[in-house]
Design a protein around this motif. Sequence first.
Motif, PDB file in Angstrom:
ATOM      1  N   SER A   1     -31.970   0.575  35.878  1.00  0.00           N
ATOM      2  CA  SER A   1     -31.048   0.007  36.859  1.00  0.00           C
ATOM      3  C   SER A   1     -30.479   1.038  37.829  1.00  0.00           C
ATOM      4  CB  SER A   1     -29.885  -0.693  36.163  1.00  0.00           C
ATOM      5  OG  SER A   1     -29.136   0.240  35.408  1.00  0.00           O
ATOM      6  N   SER A   2     -30.527   2.293  37.473  1.00  0.00           N
ATOM      7  CA  SER A   2     -29.930   3.334  38.318  1.00  0.00           C
ATOM      8  C   SER A   2     -30.776   3.581  39.567  1.00  0.00           C
ATOM      9  CB  SER A   2     -29.822   4.635  37.511  1.00  0.00           C
ATOM     10  OG  SER A   2     -29.143   5.632  38.235  1.00  0.00           O
ATOM     11  N   PRO A   3     -30.156   3.815  40.731  1.00  0.00           N
ATOM     12  CA  PRO A   3     -28.741   4.112  40.940  1.00  0.00           C
ATOM     13  C   PRO A   3     -27.936   2.872  41.294  1.00  0.00           C
ATOM     14  CG  PRO A   3     -29.906   4.503  42.969  1.00  0.00           C
ATOM     15  CD  PRO A   3     -30.938   4.048  41.959  1.00  0.00           C
TER      16      PRO A   3
ATOM     17  N   ASP B   1     -27.861   4.432  50.568  1.00  0.00           N
ATOM     18  CA  ASP B   1     -27.522   5.517  49.646  1.00  0.00           C
ATOM     19  C   ASP B   1     -28.550   5.689  48.534  1.00  0.00           C
ATOM     20  OD1 ASP B   1     -25.209   6.185  51.010  1.00  0.00           O
ATOM     21  OD2 ASP B   1     -23.980   4.766  49.873  1.00  0.00           O
ATOM     22  N   THR B   2     -29.649   4.952  48.620  1.00  0.00           N
ATOM     23  CA  THR B   2     -30.725   5.051  47.636  1.00  0.00           C
ATOM     24  C   THR B   2     -31.830   5.926  48.205  1.00  0.00           C
ATOM     25  OG1 THR B   2     -30.228   2.812  46.834  1.00  0.00           O
ATOM     26  CG2 THR B   2     -32.376   3.737  46.248  1.00  0.00           C
ATOM     27  N   SER B   3     -32.241   6.931  47.451  1.00  0.00           N
ATOM     28  CA  SER B   3     -33.288   7.827  47.932  1.00  0.00           C
ATOM     29  C   SER B   3     -34.656   7.169  47.811  1.00  0.00           C
ATOM     30  CB  SER B   3     -33.286   9.129  47.132  1.00  0.00           C
ATOM     31  OG  SER B   3     -33.723   8.892  45.806  1.00  0.00           O
ATOM     32  N   ASP B   4     -35.634   7.710  48.518  1.00  0.00           N
ATOM     33  CA  ASP B   4     -37.008   7.223  48.407  1.00  0.00           C
ATOM     34  C   ASP B   4     -37.491   7.294  46.962  1.00  0.00           C
ATOM     35  OD1 ASP B   4     -37.081   6.811  51.110  1.00  0.00           O
ATOM     36  OD2 ASP B   4     -38.468   8.452  51.556  1.00  0.00           O
ATOM     37  N   GLU B   5     -37.172   8.383  46.298  1.00  0.00           N
ATOM     38  CA  GLU B   5     -37.631   8.573  44.914  1.00  0.00           C
ATOM     39  C   GLU B   5     -36.987   7.550  43.982  1.00  0.00           C
ATOM     40  OE1 GLU B   5     -36.412  10.958  46.907  1.00  0.00           O
ATOM     41  OE2 GLU B   5     -38.262  12.092  47.309  1.00  0.00           O
ATOM     42  N   GLU B   6     -35.701   7.282  44.173  1.00  0.00           N
ATOM     43  CA  GLU B   6     -35.018   6.298  43.344  1.00  0.00           C
ATOM     44  C   GLU B   6     -35.585   4.903  43.578  1.00  0.00           C
ATOM     45  OE1 GLU B   6     -30.584   8.367  43.009  1.00  0.00           O
ATOM     46  OE2 GLU B   6     -31.122   7.174  44.783  1.00  0.00           O
ATOM     47  N   TRP B   7     -35.814   4.569  44.845  1.00  0.00           N
ATOM     48  CA  TRP B   7     -36.378   3.257  45.189  1.00  0.00           C
ATOM     49  C   TRP B   7     -37.743   3.078  44.536  1.00  0.00           C
ATOM     50  CZ3 TRP B   7     -34.391  -0.764  48.155  1.00  0.00           C
ATOM     51  CH2 TRP B   7     -35.305  -1.780  48.494  1.00  0.00           C
ATOM     52  N   ASP B   8     -38.609   4.072  44.690  1.00  0.00           N
ATOM     53  CA  ASP B   8     -39.958   3.974  44.138  1.00  0.00           C
ATOM     54  C   ASP B   8     -39.947   3.882  42.613  1.00  0.00           C
ATOM     55  OD1 ASP B   8     -41.038   4.067  46.660  1.00  0.00           O
ATOM     56  OD2 ASP B   8     -41.575   6.198  46.574  1.00  0.00           O
ATOM     57  N   LYS B   9     -39.069   4.647  41.977  1.00  0.00           N
ATOM     58  CA  LYS B   9     -39.018   4.613  40.508  1.00  0.00           C
ATOM     59  C   LYS B   9     -38.596   3.248  40.000  1.00  0.00           C
ATOM     60  CE  LYS B   9     -37.268   7.063  36.463  1.00  0.00           C
ATOM     61  NZ  LYS B   9     -36.445   8.200  35.969  1.00  0.00           N
ATOM     62  N   LEU B  10     -37.595   2.651  40.644  1.00  0.00           N
ATOM     63  CA  LEU B  10     -37.148   1.314  40.242  1.00  0.00           C
ATOM     64  C   LEU B  10     -38.278   0.296  40.342  1.00  0.00           C
ATOM     65  CD1 LEU B  10     -33.574   1.240  41.751  1.00  0.00           C
ATOM     66  CD2 LEU B  10     -34.133   0.456  39.450  1.00  0.00           C
ATOM     67  N   PHE B  11     -38.989   0.295  41.453  1.00  0.00           N
ATOM     68  CA  PHE B  11     -40.076  -0.671  41.612  1.00  0.00           C
ATOM     69  C   PHE B  11     -41.264  -0.356  40.700  1.00  0.00           C
ATOM     70  CE2 PHE B  11     -37.735  -2.258  45.179  1.00  0.00           C
ATOM     71  CZ  PHE B  11     -38.131  -3.588  45.266  1.00  0.00           C
TER      72      PHE B  11
ATOM     73  N   GLU C   1     -31.339 -13.491  41.916  1.00  0.00           N
ATOM     74  CA  GLU C   1     -31.079 -14.714  42.681  1.00  0.00           C
ATOM     75  C   GLU C   1     -29.870 -14.575  43.598  1.00  0.00           C
ATOM     76  OE1 GLU C   1     -29.678 -19.358  41.972  1.00  0.00           O
ATOM     77  OE2 GLU C   1     -30.379 -18.152  40.273  1.00  0.00           O
ATOM     78  N   ILE C   2     -28.797 -13.969  43.104  1.00  0.00           N
ATOM     79  CA  ILE C   2     -27.545 -13.975  43.860  1.00  0.00           C
ATOM     80  C   ILE C   2     -27.193 -12.625  44.471  1.00  0.00           C
ATOM     81  CG2 ILE C   2     -26.657 -15.829  42.416  1.00  0.00           C
ATOM     82  CD1 ILE C   2     -24.803 -13.808  41.090  1.00  0.00           C
ATOM     83  N   GLY C   3     -27.950 -11.564  44.133  1.00  0.00           N
ATOM     84  CA  GLY C   3     -27.652 -10.247  44.654  1.00  0.00           C
ATOM     85  C   GLY C   3     -26.513  -9.581  43.907  1.00  0.00           C
ATOM     86  N   GLN C   4     -26.280  -8.318  44.274  1.00  0.00           N
ATOM     87  CA  GLN C   4     -25.188  -7.582  43.638  1.00  0.00           C
ATOM     88  C   GLN C   4     -24.776  -6.431  44.547  1.00  0.00           C
ATOM     89  OE1 GLN C   4     -26.096  -5.899  39.805  1.00  0.00           O
ATOM     90  NE2 GLN C   4     -23.941  -5.691  39.252  1.00  0.00           N
ATOM     91  N   GLU C   5     -23.473  -6.279  44.714  1.00  0.00           N
ATOM     92  CA  GLU C   5     -22.967  -5.178  45.536  1.00  0.00           C
ATOM     93  C   GLU C   5     -23.359  -3.830  44.941  1.00  0.00           C
ATOM     94  OE1 GLU C   5     -18.902  -6.087  47.683  1.00  0.00           O
ATOM     95  OE2 GLU C   5     -18.799  -6.668  45.571  1.00  0.00           O
ATOM     96  N   ARG C   6     -23.695  -2.900  45.819  1.00  0.00           N
ATOM     97  CA  ARG C   6     -24.026  -1.534  45.446  1.00  0.00           C
ATOM     98  C   ARG C   6     -25.081  -1.457  44.347  1.00  0.00           C
ATOM     99  NH1 ARG C   6     -18.601  -1.240  46.412  1.00  0.00           N
ATOM    100  NH2 ARG C   6     -18.016  -1.283  44.221  1.00  0.00           N
ATOM    101  N   HIS C   7     -26.037  -2.370  44.409  1.00  0.00           N
ATOM    102  CA  HIS C   7     -27.164  -2.349  43.472  1.00  0.00           C
ATOM    103  C   HIS C   7     -28.387  -2.936  44.157  1.00  0.00           C
ATOM    104  CE1 HIS C   7     -27.765  -0.833  39.570  1.00  0.00           C
ATOM    105  NE2 HIS C   7     -26.698  -1.356  38.998  1.00  0.00           N
ATOM    106  N   ALA C   8     -28.578  -2.550  45.421  1.00  0.00           N
ATOM    107  CA  ALA C   8     -29.562  -3.210  46.268  1.00  0.00           C
ATOM    108  C   ALA C   8     -30.982  -3.101  45.721  1.00  0.00           C
ATOM    109  CB  ALA C   8     -29.503  -2.625  47.682  1.00  0.00           C
ATOM    110  N   ALA C   9     -31.402  -1.902  45.357  1.00  0.00           N
ATOM    111  CA  ALA C   9     -32.778  -1.712  44.911  1.00  0.00           C
ATOM    112  C   ALA C   9     -33.031  -2.440  43.588  1.00  0.00           C
ATOM    113  CB  ALA C   9     -33.094  -0.227  44.771  1.00  0.00           C
TER     114      ALA C   9
END
Length: 266
Positions: A94-96, A102-112, A146-154
Amino acid sequence: MDIQLLGGKVILLTGGTEGIGYECAKVYCEAGAKVSIVSNNLESIQQAKKSFDNDCIHYILADVSVARDIENAVAETIKRFGKIDIVHNNAGISSPSSTVCDTSDEEWDKLFNVNVKGIYHTTKYAISQLTKTRGVILNTGSLVGEIGQERHAAYAATKGAVSALTKSMALDYAADGVRVNAIAPAGVWTPMLRSWSRQQINKEEIEEYLDNIHALGYCPDSDVIADACLFLISEQARFITGCILPVTGGAELGYRKLLQSNPTAV
């Protein structure tokens, strides 16, 4: 509970050494299944071994985001148990806790790579077994898909992808008799949620906040999710596919309103 609800079944479960996955592994074993647990954390595997009957569980050190690891994990499961009836894609991160910018490329890619591509890998390498057994795929999603979440976009984006992927796979494999569903919790006390809560700006209020977002009045432990997962992978759910099942204590019924009245809550 019928202890043979999963009698004779073999399950490949990713992320099964803690949190929701741990409770699922326990329930699946109690229901008569053999479970092959995939985890990329050797320490958590060693800890889980102290709790489980190892005749029921087989542990595999592997990373769901790495194709070769999962190809080998599927082959090892078949070698150990002879087949695969069910794949439960539970591994996730779930991080970050941050906005898109505020999400780095590396963080985005790791999550997906973990949360979405992991499902691609298990399906790619296990589908031939599942078509033989007319099996089941279960994905662990989230209400935030479904509903989204603040500060947890990725993270929310990955869970939205899991929901869409679940429905598409249900259509793709229905002709082969393979059911594909997802479970969508809201807040559940797991090590990952504990880690998330420590990242929030109002750490002291998080526990009360998480209790309050659930209409039933409390943030549950993982066992409530495991019971719902057991239902979805069992023959009791034999005519259910393409379902994103909320196990949320009614969180979605008042979640948006609560966030609007307390915008700094998450």
